[in-house]
Design an enzyme around this catalytic site. Structure first.
Site, PDB file in Angstrom:
ATOM      1  N   ASP A 181      -3.319 -12.777   9.733  1.00  0.00           N
ATOM      2  CA  ASP A 181      -4.172 -13.972   9.696  1.00  0.00           C
ATOM      3  C   ASP A 181      -4.018 -14.684   8.348  1.00  0.00           C
ATOM      4  O   ASP A 181      -3.939 -15.905   8.273  1.00  0.00           O
ATOM      5  CB  ASP A 181      -5.634 -13.571   9.918  1.00  0.00           C
ATOM      6  CG  ASP A 181      -5.771 -12.656  11.124  1.00  0.00           C
ATOM      7  OD1 ASP A 181      -5.558 -13.132  12.241  1.00  0.00           O
ATOM      8  OD2 ASP A 181      -6.050 -11.460  10.942  1.00  0.00           O
ATOM      9  N   HIS A 209     -10.892  -9.207  12.458  1.00  0.00           N
ATOM     10  CA  HIS A 209      -9.619  -9.701  13.004  1.00  0.00           C
ATOM     11  C   HIS A 209      -9.884 -10.085  14.468  1.00  0.00           C
ATOM     12  O   HIS A 209      -9.526  -9.371  15.401  1.00  0.00           O
ATOM     13  CB  HIS A 209      -8.528  -8.632  12.912  1.00  0.00           C
ATOM     14  CG  HIS A 209      -7.296  -8.998  13.683  1.00  0.00           C
ATOM     15  ND1 HIS A 209      -6.459 -10.008  13.298  1.00  0.00           N
ATOM     16  CD2 HIS A 209      -6.796  -8.531  14.839  1.00  0.00           C
ATOM     17  CE1 HIS A 209      -5.491 -10.141  14.184  1.00  0.00           C
ATOM     18  NE2 HIS A 209      -5.667  -9.246  15.143  1.00  0.00           N
TER      19      HIS A 209
HETATM   20  P1  NAI Z   1       2.431  -2.452  22.832  1.00  0.00           P
HETATM   21  O1  NAI Z   1       1.617  -2.347  24.077  1.00  0.00           O
HETATM   22  O2  NAI Z   1       3.796  -3.018  22.885  1.00  0.00           O
HETATM   23  O3  NAI Z   1       2.548  -1.006  22.154  1.00  0.00           O
HETATM   24  C1  NAI Z   1       1.465  -0.172  21.976  1.00  0.00           C
HETATM   25  C2  NAI Z   1       1.968   1.249  22.028  1.00  0.00           C
HETATM   26  O4  NAI Z   1       0.876   2.106  21.689  1.00  0.00           O
HETATM   27  C3  NAI Z   1       2.450   1.670  23.420  1.00  0.00           C
HETATM   28  O5  NAI Z   1       3.747   2.237  23.317  1.00  0.00           O
HETATM   29  C4  NAI Z   1       1.413   2.689  23.852  1.00  0.00           C
HETATM   30  O6  NAI Z   1       1.947   3.685  24.695  1.00  0.00           O
HETATM   31  C5  NAI Z   1       0.978   3.243  22.508  1.00  0.00           C
HETATM   32  N1  NAI Z   1      -0.283   3.974  22.532  1.00  0.00           N
HETATM   33  C6  NAI Z   1      -1.384   3.776  23.299  1.00  0.00           C
HETATM   34  N2  NAI Z   1      -2.311   4.709  23.059  1.00  0.00           N
HETATM   35  C7  NAI Z   1      -1.801   5.518  22.095  1.00  0.00           C
HETATM   36  C8  NAI Z   1      -2.286   6.663  21.434  1.00  0.00           C
HETATM   37  N3  NAI Z   1      -3.480   7.186  21.721  1.00  0.00           N
HETATM   38  N4  NAI Z   1      -1.500   7.250  20.502  1.00  0.00           N
HETATM   39  C9  NAI Z   1      -0.296   6.749  20.213  1.00  0.00           C
HETATM   40  N5  NAI Z   1       0.231   5.679  20.830  1.00  0.00           N
HETATM   41  C10 NAI Z   1      -0.525   5.061  21.744  1.00  0.00           C
HETATM   42  O7  NAI Z   1       1.510  -3.237  21.779  1.00  0.00           O
HETATM   43  P2  NAI Z   1       1.917  -3.951  20.433  1.00  0.00           P
HETATM   44  O8  NAI Z   1       2.278  -5.354  20.721  1.00  0.00           O
HETATM   45  O9  NAI Z   1       2.866  -3.106  19.693  1.00  0.00           O
HETATM   46  O10 NAI Z   1       0.493  -4.000  19.705  1.00  0.00           O
HETATM   47  C11 NAI Z   1      -0.156  -2.822  19.291  1.00  0.00           C
HETATM   48  C12 NAI Z   1      -1.571  -3.110  18.868  1.00  0.00           C
HETATM   49  O11 NAI Z   1      -1.621  -3.953  17.740  1.00  0.00           O
HETATM   50  C13 NAI Z   1      -2.421  -3.815  19.935  1.00  0.00           C
HETATM   51  O12 NAI Z   1      -3.710  -3.236  19.938  1.00  0.00           O
HETATM   52  C14 NAI Z   1      -2.513  -5.232  19.422  1.00  0.00           C
HETATM   53  O13 NAI Z   1      -3.650  -5.900  19.899  1.00  0.00           O
HETATM   54  C15 NAI Z   1      -2.587  -4.981  17.941  1.00  0.00           C
HETATM   55  N6  NAI Z   1      -2.275  -6.110  17.070  1.00  0.00           N
HETATM   56  C16 NAI Z   1      -3.003  -6.221  15.921  1.00  0.00           C
HETATM   57  C17 NAI Z   1      -2.737  -7.226  15.031  1.00  0.00           C
HETATM   58  C18 NAI Z   1      -3.528  -7.346  13.769  1.00  0.00           C
HETATM   59  O14 NAI Z   1      -3.304  -8.316  13.049  1.00  0.00           O
HETATM   60  N7  NAI Z   1      -4.428  -6.448  13.442  1.00  0.00           N
HETATM   61  C19 NAI Z   1      -1.681  -8.219  15.287  1.00  0.00           C
HETATM   62  C20 NAI Z   1      -0.966  -8.004  16.513  1.00  0.00           C
HETATM   63  C21 NAI Z   1      -1.266  -6.970  17.371  1.00  0.00           C
END
Ligand code: NAI
Length: 356
Positions: A181, A209
């Site tokens: 952000d 966030h």
């Molecule tokens: P994605 O869906 O591509 O990958 C998430 C991965 O986490 C998947 O491989 C899934 O199997 C795994 N996962 C789920 N539960 C788990 C657990 N208990 N232990 C280990 N792995 C687990 O999602 P992406 O795009 O990589 O995003 C990940 C997270 O980051 C989402 O929650 C998203 O909303 C968040 N995010 C946060 C941002 C921020 O600025 N704070 C910015 C962009 C995304």
């Protein structure tokens, strides 16, 4: 090379030796959600030295859930195939007791995504379960000096849950990502003024966030033709700064999802690198950055014990609040609104924590 850890599922592990004479003791860095899209952009940057420096060797630990292990093995193979001199070992696992052992840094990206029809409360509940368990694993297995960075949403409250579940690790070691952000705010100002993002400093993201976050440029500076001026002076458009600028930054995540049909990943990975690199090496003199950290009840009228995004400076791997910035009524209202949302999230999380 593959290693078998204990009983149960195979843990894939690759050891690499380097012909370079990089002699540093490796640090152990965990990335969770390692089979996901953010991790796919993030892991290469970490492994090639963008975060911990070009002399720091690494053991990278990749955690994901059991159904993703085949994908994770592919990520592990690719990391090996990068033939990177700093990477001493890669461990891919679905077991917390393996993943959290002896960690120096934990980047918690994996979380439960919102599914269609899912209420915010249900999402929070599912994530409390994950971050309670990972917090307990940090408490039990990681170094007490571990730096924990929470990215998975709802990032602030997940970070609070993890910290509360790891009472033996200092609360100050936990932070959540609002740097994306922050970078978005920086970049919007740079685009408006016609300079590069590097010419803009000291933007602030206050609070959650989420779309209640408050991007504040009252204390930010822009370098225009070699001279540093305030953002209001440089932009010369107060209506835009108080209106569209704020909503563009607040809604940027949703705009990327609408366009890409996937959430921000490349920019999220870059922001994680910025956040962790600053935690490791410190912020440049005269500059501050935004990160979600534990509130002490004495800073900027934010209630105690929330993971709230503040302006911070970092030195010797320790962050400090930037103190004494004047807050006008316009900012006050927006800072309180996002604090209120975080207090509500916390209340729900605490309820789930005691029942989980
Ligand atoms: P994605 O869906 O591509 O990958 C998430 C991965 O986490 C998947 O491989 C899934 O199997 C795994 N996962 C789920 N539960 C788990 C657990 N208990 N232990 C280990 N792995 C687990 O999602 P992406 O795009 O990589 O995003 C990940 C997270 O980051 C989402 O929650 C998203 O909303 C968040 N995010 C946060 C941002 C921020 O600025 N704070 C910015 C962009 C995304």
């Amino acid at each position: 090379m593959e290693t078998i850890y204990g009983t149960g599922r195979r843990e894939a592990s690759g050891t690499m030796s380097s012909s370079n004479l990089i002699m540093s003791e490796p640090i152990r860095v965990l990335v969770t959600g390692a089979a996901g899209q953010i991790a796919y952009s993030l892991l290469y940057s970490i492994a090639k030295g963008d975060v911990f420096g070009k002399d720091q060797t690494l053991i990278l630990v990749l955690l994901d859930i059991t159904p993703m292990m085949t994908v994770l093995d592919g990520v592990l193979m690719e990391l090996q195939d990068c033939a990177l001199p700093l990477l001493r070992e890669v461990i891919a696992t679905d077991k917390e007791e393996v993943a959290f052992k002896n960690l120096d840094v934990a980047v918690l990206v994996g979380s439960m995504p919102r599914k269609e029809g899912m209420e915010r409360k249900d999402l929070l509940k599912a994530n409390v379960k994950i971050f309670k368990s990972q917090g307990a694993a940090l408490d039990k297995y990681a170094k007490k000096s571990v730096k924990v960075i929470v990215v998975g949403n709802p990032a602030n409250t997940n970070c609070l849950t993890a910290s509360k579940s790891a009472p033996s690790i200092p609360k100050e070691n936990f932070s959540c990502l609002t740097r994306l952000d922050h970078n978005r705010a920086k970049s919007q100002i740079a685009l408006k003024v016609g300079v590069t993002a590097n010419d803009v400093k000291n933007c602030i993201i206050w609070g959650n966030h989420s779309s209640t976050q408050y991007p504040d440029v009252n204390h930010a500076k822009v370098k225009v033709q070699g001279k540093e001026v305030g953002v209001y002076e440089a932009v010369k458009n107060d209506n835009w700064l108080k209106g569209d600028f704020i909503s563009t930054v607040q809604q940027r995540g949703a705009a990327v999802i609408k366009a890409r049909k996937l959430s921000s990943a490349m920019s999220a990975a870059k922001a994680i690198c910025d956040h962790v690199r600053d935690l490791w090496f410190g912020t440049p003199e005269g500059e501050f950055v935004s990160m979600g950290v534990i509130s002490d009840g004495n800073s900027y009228g934010v209630p105690e014990d929330l993971i709230y995004s503040f302006p911070v400076v970092i030195k010797n791997k320790t962050w400090k609040f930037v103190e004494g910035l004047p807050i006008n009524d316009f900012s006050r209202e927006k800072m309180d609104l996002t604090a209120k949302e975080l207090s509500e999230e916390k209340e729900m999380a605490v309820e789930f924590l005691s029942s989980a």
